[in-house]
Design an enzyme around this catalytic site. Structure first.
Site, PDB file in Angstrom:
ATOM      1  N   LYS A 168       1.000  -1.240   0.103  1.00 29.28           N
ATOM      2  CA  LYS A 168       0.038   0.118  -0.023  1.00 29.28           C
ATOM      3  C   LYS A 168       0.988   1.290  -0.033  1.00 29.28           C
ATOM      4  O   LYS A 168       1.198   1.907   0.918  1.00 29.28           O
ATOM      5  CB  LYS A 168      -1.050  -0.133   1.168  1.00 29.28           C
ATOM      6  CG  LYS A 168      -2.282   0.823   1.004  1.00 29.28           C
ATOM      7  CD  LYS A 168      -3.018   0.319   2.244  1.00 29.28           C
ATOM      8  CE  LYS A 168      -4.243   1.619   2.216  1.00 29.28           C
ATOM      9  NZ  LYS A 168      -4.989   1.711   1.099  1.00 29.28           N
TER      10      LYS A 168
HETATM   11  N1  PMP Z   1      -7.428  -1.881  -3.188  1.00 28.95           N
HETATM   12  C1  PMP Z   1      -6.922  -0.738  -3.091  1.00 28.95           C
HETATM   13  C2  PMP Z   1      -6.167  -0.181  -4.148  1.00 28.95           C
HETATM   14  C3  PMP Z   1      -7.202  -0.056  -1.825  1.00 28.95           C
HETATM   15  O1  PMP Z   1      -6.576   1.198  -1.926  1.00 28.95           O
HETATM   16  C4  PMP Z   1      -7.888  -0.677  -0.835  1.00 28.95           C
HETATM   17  C5  PMP Z   1      -8.270   0.010   0.431  1.00 28.95           C
HETATM   18  N2  PMP Z   1      -6.957  -0.183   1.389  1.00 28.95           N
HETATM   19  C6  PMP Z   1      -8.445  -1.994  -1.137  1.00 28.95           C
HETATM   20  C7  PMP Z   1      -8.212  -2.690  -2.291  1.00 28.95           C
HETATM   21  C8  PMP Z   1      -9.132  -2.401  -0.030  1.00 28.95           C
HETATM   22  O2  PMP Z   1      -8.192  -3.050   1.291  1.00 28.95           O
HETATM   23  P1  PMP Z   1      -8.780  -3.200   2.629  1.00 28.95           P
HETATM   24  O3  PMP Z   1      -9.853  -4.093   2.555  1.00 28.95           O
HETATM   25  O4  PMP Z   1      -7.730  -3.705   3.166  1.00 28.95           O
HETATM   26  O5  PMP Z   1      -9.167  -1.820   3.021  1.00 28.95           O
END
Ligand code: PMP
Length: 298
Positions: free
Chosen positions: A155
């Site tokens: 991320k």
């Molecule tokens: N894909 C992207 C590109 C994101 O930014 C997020 C948000 N963090 C997600 C998927 C979903 O991830 P999560 O369920 O861990 O928030």
């Protein structure tokens, strides 16, 4: 949106400081090159009235993995960071909140490795998302970053230029959100959420490899196992997706939110009768630690 006011406290490298008085280095490699990693976490006022961060270990472990993927030094321990996060929530009187930790780099205009990283943890109020308004989704002209060019499982702040472009493009064309494909043209994810579709009583979601390994995605898969709902992780195209019964996005901020349509194709199944709706409710119950009653099981 006001993220903070004069009383807001954030966690900054071991200290609790006023957000309005905190400062950062304008020569940071993070600001100039998008070289930083972050998390998006939620806390909820649970059924007992207590404030609980949802899956904090998973989020801080992912933050640690993101830092490692980008060769950023990591100086913290996950338990300490969770404790600091609860302290930020408590000092700001927050229960239903969005929590944003960021690991950032020192002043460095070169591309060399750093010896140190820094951390800030901010939080602001964010209510439980109701998700009853279904989204009009547009297939983006932007693809997700090439996994051979980026550590797509991390991320990383810089990746979000891609998300911003895609989301802005969709909104400029009157849609609510974008759907991005991968570099081979298969469906990948939204700008800030993973996706699932429902077809003939089963769910299908893109496999890991071209997407952020979402913690909500993993939770949806867990819920499906418990409810005996079949989930396939496999590649598919937007053409196949347009034949689906229903579809939804899932992510920490978005939680579980159904789609009305993709481009000009409206999904035929009523959201209230969909698997997505069942998952949406189960997810909400899980994050708020709603006691499981006989009625809820039935
Ligand atoms: N894909 C992207 C590109 C994101 O930014 C997020 C948000 N963090 C997600 C998927 C979903 O991830 P999560 O369920 O861990 O928030």
């Amino acid at each position: 949106m006001a993220y903070y006011n004069n009383d807001t406290i954030l966690y900054l490298n071991g200290a609790y400081v006023k957000a309005s008085e905190a400062s950062t280095d304008y020569y940071s490699q993070s600001l100039h090159y998008g070289y930083a990693v972050f998390e998006g976490i939620r806390s909820y006022k649970t059924a007992s009235g207590e404030t609980k961060i949802f899956k904090p270990v998973e989020h801080y472990e992912r933050l640690k993995n993101s830092a490692a993927a980008l060769n950023m030094p990591w100086h913290w321990n996950v338990d300490e960071l969770i404790e600091a996060t609860y302290e930020v929530l408590s000092r700001n009187n927050l229960q239903d909140a969005y929590i944003r930790p960021v690991i950032y780099a020192p002043a460095n205009m070169s591309f060399n490795l750093n010896k140190e990283s820094y951390i800030m943890i901010a939080a602001w109020e964010m209510g439980l998302f109701l998700g009853d308004k279904l989204l009009r989704v547009m297939t983006s002209s932007f693809q997700r970053p090439n996994p051979k060019g980026f550590k797509i499982e991390a991320k990383a702040s810089g990746h979000y230029v891609n998300s911003i472009l895609a989301s802005q493009e969709a909104k400029a064309q009157g849609f609510d959100e974008a759907l991005l494909t991968d570099t081979n043209g298969n469906v990948a994810e939204g700008p800030g959420a993973n996706m699932f579709f429902e077809k003939n009583g089963k769910l299908v979601t893109p496999p890991l490899g071209n997407i952020l390994p979402g913690i909500t995605r993993a939770t949806v898969i867990e819920i499906c196992k418990e409810l005996n709902i079949q989930v396939e992780e496999r590649l598919f195209t937007t053409d196949e997706l347009k034949q689906a019964d229903t579809a939804f996005f899932c992510g920490t901020a978005a939680e579980v939110i159904g789609w009305h349509s993709l481009d000009d194709v409206v999904f035929p199944k009523n959201w209230n009768d969909s698997i997505g709706k069942i998952i949406q409710k189960a997810y909400k119950d899980r994050v708020t630690e709603k006691p499981v009653t006989k009625e809820a099981v039935a």
